[in-house]
Design a protein around this motif. Sequence first.
Motif, PDB file in Angstrom:
ATOM      1  N   LEU A 233       0.716  -1.229  -0.032  1.00 28.00           N
ATOM      2  CA  LEU A 233      -0.072  -0.020   0.022  1.00 28.00           C
ATOM      3  C   LEU A 233       1.090   1.160  -0.029  1.00 28.00           C
ATOM      4  CD1 LEU A 233      -3.097   0.805   0.302  1.00 28.00           C
ATOM      5  CD2 LEU A 233      -2.788   0.705   2.646  1.00 28.00           C
ATOM      6  N   ALA A 234       0.636   2.307  -1.016  1.00 31.93           N
ATOM      7  CA  ALA A 234       1.118   3.436  -0.846  1.00 31.93           C
ATOM      8  C   ALA A 234       1.005   4.066   0.418  1.00 31.93           C
ATOM      9  CB  ALA A 234       0.850   4.365  -1.885  1.00 31.93           C
ATOM     10  N   LEU A 235       1.798   5.202   0.739  1.00 29.92           N
ATOM     11  CA  LEU A 235       1.673   5.824   2.152  1.00 29.92           C
ATOM     12  C   LEU A 235       1.182   7.335   1.636  1.00 29.92           C
ATOM     13  CD1 LEU A 235       5.057   5.479   3.826  1.00 29.92           C
ATOM     14  CD2 LEU A 235       2.856   4.233   4.247  1.00 29.92           C
ATOM     15  N   ASP A 236       0.380   7.799   2.514  1.00 29.02           N
ATOM     16  CA  ASP A 236      -0.566   9.111   2.198  1.00 29.02           C
ATOM     17  C   ASP A 236       0.729  10.220   2.382  1.00 29.02           C
ATOM     18  OD1 ASP A 236      -3.181   8.979   2.196  1.00 29.02           O
ATOM     19  OD2 ASP A 236      -3.252   8.527   4.434  1.00 29.02           O
ATOM     20  N   PRO A 237       0.557  11.443   1.502  1.00 27.50           N
ATOM     21  CA  PRO A 237       1.440  12.516   1.767  1.00 27.50           C
ATOM     22  C   PRO A 237       1.590  13.050   3.051  1.00 27.50           C
ATOM     23  CG  PRO A 237      -0.092  12.779  -0.325  1.00 27.50           C
ATOM     24  CD  PRO A 237      -0.665  11.475   0.662  1.00 27.50           C
ATOM     25  N   GLY A 238       0.648  12.997   3.991  1.00 21.45           N
ATOM     26  CA  GLY A 238       0.764  13.303   5.320  1.00 21.45           C
ATOM     27  C   GLY A 238       1.401  12.372   6.169  1.00 21.45           C
ATOM     28  N   ASP A 239       1.565  11.269   5.836  1.00 24.12           N
ATOM     29  CA  ASP A 239       2.472  10.249   6.716  1.00 24.12           C
ATOM     30  C   ASP A 239       3.710  10.768   7.092  1.00 24.12           C
ATOM     31  OD1 ASP A 239       3.619   7.848   7.780  1.00 24.12           O
ATOM     32  OD2 ASP A 239       2.040   7.003   7.151  1.00 24.12           O
ATOM     33  N   PRO A 240       3.946  10.672   8.635  1.00 20.79           N
ATOM     34  CA  PRO A 240       5.377  11.131   8.926  1.00 20.79           C
ATOM     35  C   PRO A 240       6.327  10.283   8.268  1.00 20.79           C
ATOM     36  CG  PRO A 240       3.674  11.095  10.623  1.00 20.79           C
ATOM     37  CD  PRO A 240       2.986  10.233   9.547  1.00 20.79           C
ATOM     38  N   LEU A 241       6.262   9.252   7.760  1.00 23.39           N
ATOM     39  CA  LEU A 241       7.213   8.590   7.220  1.00 23.39           C
ATOM     40  C   LEU A 241       7.444   8.748   5.701  1.00 23.39           C
ATOM     41  CD1 LEU A 241       6.686   4.688   8.157  1.00 23.39           C
ATOM     42  CD2 LEU A 241       8.622   6.137   9.121  1.00 23.39           C
ATOM     43  N   THR A 242       6.580   9.505   5.185  1.00 25.45           N
ATOM     44  CA  THR A 242       6.725   9.523   3.667  1.00 25.45           C
ATOM     45  C   THR A 242       7.953  10.712   3.357  1.00 25.45           C
ATOM     46  OG1 THR A 242       4.568   9.512   3.163  1.00 25.45           O
ATOM     47  CG2 THR A 242       5.485  10.945   1.587  1.00 25.45           C
ATOM     48  N   GLY A 243       8.061  11.735   4.167  1.00 25.34           N
ATOM     49  CA  GLY A 243       9.185  12.475   3.762  1.00 25.34           C
ATOM     50  C   GLY A 243      10.401  12.108   4.234  1.00 25.34           C
ATOM     51  N   VAL A 297       1.099  -0.287  -9.790  1.00 25.07           N
ATOM     52  CA  VAL A 297       0.604   0.826  -9.027  1.00 25.07           C
ATOM     53  C   VAL A 297       1.293   2.219  -9.010  1.00 25.07           C
ATOM     54  CG1 VAL A 297       0.840   1.058  -6.132  1.00 25.07           C
ATOM     55  CG2 VAL A 297       0.572  -1.226  -7.138  1.00 25.07           C
ATOM     56  N   PHE A 298       2.249   2.365  -9.283  1.00 25.85           N
ATOM     57  CA  PHE A 298       3.006   3.835  -9.243  1.00 25.85           C
ATOM     58  C   PHE A 298       2.314   4.433 -10.516  1.00 25.85           C
ATOM     59  CE2 PHE A 298       6.041   6.870 -10.363  1.00 25.85           C
ATOM     60  CZ  PHE A 298       6.663   7.358  -9.157  1.00 25.85           C
ATOM     61  N   HIS A 299       2.189   3.808 -11.496  1.00 28.13           N
ATOM     62  CA  HIS A 299       1.409   4.493 -12.579  1.00 28.13           C
ATOM     63  C   HIS A 299      -0.128   5.186 -12.272  1.00 28.13           C
ATOM     64  CE1 HIS A 299      -0.988   4.586 -16.383  1.00 28.13           C
ATOM     65  NE2 HIS A 299       0.291   5.171 -17.043  1.00 28.13           N
ATOM     66  N   THR A 300      -0.837   4.012 -11.319  1.00 26.79           N
ATOM     67  CA  THR A 300      -2.153   4.399 -10.887  1.00 26.79           C
ATOM     68  C   THR A 300      -1.856   5.579  -9.949  1.00 26.79           C
ATOM     69  OG1 THR A 300      -2.678   2.316 -10.982  1.00 26.79           O
ATOM     70  CG2 THR A 300      -3.829   3.611  -9.710  1.00 26.79           C
ATOM     71  N   LEU A 301      -0.741   6.174  -9.370  1.00 24.36           N
ATOM     72  CA  LEU A 301      -0.368   7.113  -8.493  1.00 24.36           C
ATOM     73  C   LEU A 301      -0.118   8.492  -9.144  1.00 24.36           C
ATOM     74  CD1 LEU A 301       1.946   5.550  -5.587  1.00 24.36           C
ATOM     75  CD2 LEU A 301      -0.558   6.142  -5.694  1.00 24.36           C
ATOM     76  N   PHE A 302       0.847   8.315 -10.398  1.00 28.54           N
ATOM     77  CA  PHE A 302       1.236   9.456 -10.931  1.00 28.54           C
ATOM     78  C   PHE A 302       1.099   9.449 -12.735  1.00 28.54           C
ATOM     79  CE2 PHE A 302       3.762   9.428  -7.047  1.00 28.54           C
ATOM     80  CZ  PHE A 302       3.698  10.647  -6.764  1.00 28.54           C
ATOM     81  N   GLY A 303       0.552   8.357 -13.047  1.00 27.92           N
ATOM     82  CA  GLY A 303       0.408   8.380 -14.743  1.00 27.92           C
ATOM     83  C   GLY A 303       1.647   8.132 -15.413  1.00 27.92           C
ATOM     84  N   VAL A 304       2.800   7.582 -14.431  1.00 26.96           N
ATOM     85  CA  VAL A 304       4.211   7.332 -14.890  1.00 26.96           C
ATOM     86  C   VAL A 304       4.422   6.013 -14.808  1.00 26.96           C
ATOM     87  CG1 VAL A 304       6.415   7.833 -14.811  1.00 26.96           C
ATOM     88  CG2 VAL A 304       4.653   9.712 -14.497  1.00 26.96           C
ATOM     89  N   ALA A 325       3.639  14.826 -14.471  1.00 30.87           N
ATOM     90  CA  ALA A 325       3.516  14.715 -13.117  1.00 30.87           C
ATOM     91  C   ALA A 325       4.230  15.535 -12.388  1.00 30.87           C
ATOM     92  CB  ALA A 325       4.000  13.158 -13.056  1.00 30.87           C
ATOM     93  N   VAL A 326       5.168  16.221 -12.978  1.00 35.42           N
ATOM     94  CA  VAL A 326       6.207  16.843 -11.962  1.00 35.42           C
ATOM     95  C   VAL A 326       6.105  18.576 -12.323  1.00 35.42           C
ATOM     96  CG1 VAL A 326       8.558  17.345 -11.511  1.00 35.42           C
ATOM     97  CG2 VAL A 326       7.833  14.947 -11.819  1.00 35.42           C
ATOM     98  N   ARG A 327       6.027  19.293 -11.341  1.00 34.31           N
ATOM     99  CA  ARG A 327       5.649  20.589 -11.580  1.00 34.31           C
ATOM    100  C   ARG A 327       7.038  21.201 -10.687  1.00 34.31           C
ATOM    101  NH1 ARG A 327       2.614  19.372 -14.513  1.00 34.31           N
ATOM    102  NH2 ARG A 327       0.566  19.595 -14.769  1.00 34.31           N
ATOM    103  N   PRO A 328       7.704  22.131 -11.463  1.00 33.36           N
ATOM    104  CA  PRO A 328       8.713  22.760 -10.995  1.00 33.36           C
ATOM    105  C   PRO A 328       8.819  23.452  -9.672  1.00 33.36           C
ATOM    106  CG  PRO A 328       8.642  23.497 -13.310  1.00 33.36           C
ATOM    107  CD  PRO A 328       7.373  22.615 -12.897  1.00 33.36           C
ATOM    108  N   GLY A 329       9.578  22.967  -8.785  1.00 32.95           N
ATOM    109  CA  GLY A 329       9.498  23.747  -7.437  1.00 32.95           C
ATOM    110  C   GLY A 329       8.700  23.089  -6.542  1.00 32.95           C
ATOM    111  N   LYS A 330       8.230  22.058  -7.052  1.00 33.88           N
ATOM    112  CA  LYS A 330       7.071  21.364  -5.980  1.00 33.88           C
ATOM    113  C   LYS A 330       7.456  19.631  -5.969  1.00 33.88           C
ATOM    114  CE  LYS A 330       3.185  24.350  -6.503  1.00 33.88           C
ATOM    115  NZ  LYS A 330       1.708  24.782  -6.703  1.00 33.88           N
ATOM    116  N   VAL A 333       2.861  14.800  -5.463  1.00 36.23           N
ATOM    117  CA  VAL A 333       2.112  14.202  -4.937  1.00 36.23           C
ATOM    118  C   VAL A 333       1.022  13.407  -5.552  1.00 36.23           C
ATOM    119  CG1 VAL A 333       2.666  15.358  -2.786  1.00 36.23           C
ATOM    120  CG2 VAL A 333       0.610  15.930  -4.152  1.00 36.23           C
ATOM    121  N   PRO A 334       0.687  12.119  -5.435  1.00 36.77           N
ATOM    122  CA  PRO A 334      -0.208  11.381  -5.938  1.00 36.77           C
ATOM    123  C   PRO A 334      -1.616  12.097  -5.622  1.00 36.77           C
ATOM    124  CG  PRO A 334       0.919   9.873  -4.324  1.00 36.77           C
ATOM    125  CD  PRO A 334       1.186  11.415  -4.065  1.00 36.77           C
TER     126      PRO A 334
END
Length: 420
Positions: A233-243, A297-304, A325-330, A333-334
């Motif tokens: 299972l993918a982790l949430d963006p807000g999960d403390p482990l993600t970063g 799974v990754f393609h489902t998250l990001f289209g990549v 999928a990628v925005r400069p400077g940011k 996130v899925p």
Amino acid sequence: MSVVIVHRNPLEPFPYHRWLHDYEGPVVILAARDRFEPFGERIPEGNLGYTHLELFDHDDEVAGRVAHLAAEYGATHLIGEHEADVLRVAELREELGLPGPRPADVLPFRDKALMKEHAARAGVEVAPHTVPKTGEDVLDFAGVHGFPLVFKNRAGFNSIGLRILRDQDALTDFIAEAYGSPRDDLLLEAYVPGRMCHVDGLVVNGEMVLAWPSQYQYELASFGTDPGSRVDLALDPGDPLTGRLLELTERTLAALRGPGGGPRDHAFHAEIFHTPDDRLVLCEIACRSGGGKIREVFHTLFGVNLAESSIRAQLGLPLPDLERAVRPGKRPVPARMAGQVLMMKRPGLIRALPDVPGEPWVEHFWLFAQPGQVVPPASGSADFLTVVVASAPTRAECERRLRSLGARLEEQVLIEAVPS
């Protein structure tokens, strides 16, 4: 411009004709014959629309056939995305004078002892480990670190050959089995408790441009004994482990890249323990996309698709999916969460298999056997009986969906013992 691809997978997950639709030169594929039927695919006949497709039966054929095909089609690139081929393809590039990673670039990703040495030097925590040459070396390490102990091949993959020894009797038996003479191809590690996370992503021009962490809700090493459903299972963006996982992976990639700066364009799959006392301990990292259905799974998250983007980057082709999928400077996130639920092959006669799930949030479904077939035990952690990839707005809902599907898989799979 032309490319020779050494291919050691079924072809369904690797539609090169679509991925390389804008590649202007010949596409030549040298594929392992034994990778098709175990995954429910027919052995290819003809070229399937590629410039040339041929099959090999034995590893010792590969080098000679690559050299021949490279000369015949004027190859400008040589690619091999399977873990078993990464180092060999790098050696062949060097021999043939083709661009791309050399052996020194990829060896830190293939030799687990060298990998841990580089990572530890950069401050990345790894398990206590050694390369024991003799049984006495093994006993010395066990005397310091105790049980459980983990043995793996220094160049292994898919958990093939991995052994977890939990007591002195098991260790004594293993030493008798494995150490008739000195050797240096095994890595011995102290056991690291905790849940295994994995970070998958893409390096382009030497930079980690896209990555995301997931967490196995099971032990990879139990592939041969686990008859139930297994959730990843993918982790949430807000999960403390993600970063923390993303930062550790970026530091590890930098440590393994070395002074030569290579490899420059590749997917990666990192496995990292999260211990009960909240430490992150690197297990290992590979310079290719994750196996199983991690790419989907990754393609489902990001289209990549990580394998597609890796290959296109190596060939100097545009990466439009990545750009979306990628925005400069940011940090990307899925837009939604995703994961997979799977069951491993187990020995016996298959009487029944699951129906195709009808839920709209089921992204993909695969069966790798059929009723009436006698199947052997799982040969590695990616030797699946069935897999479902699903999505949801949140991680919690995605986990609920996957576990519900997993319970249904367990009810619908019926495998009987084969009379001896």
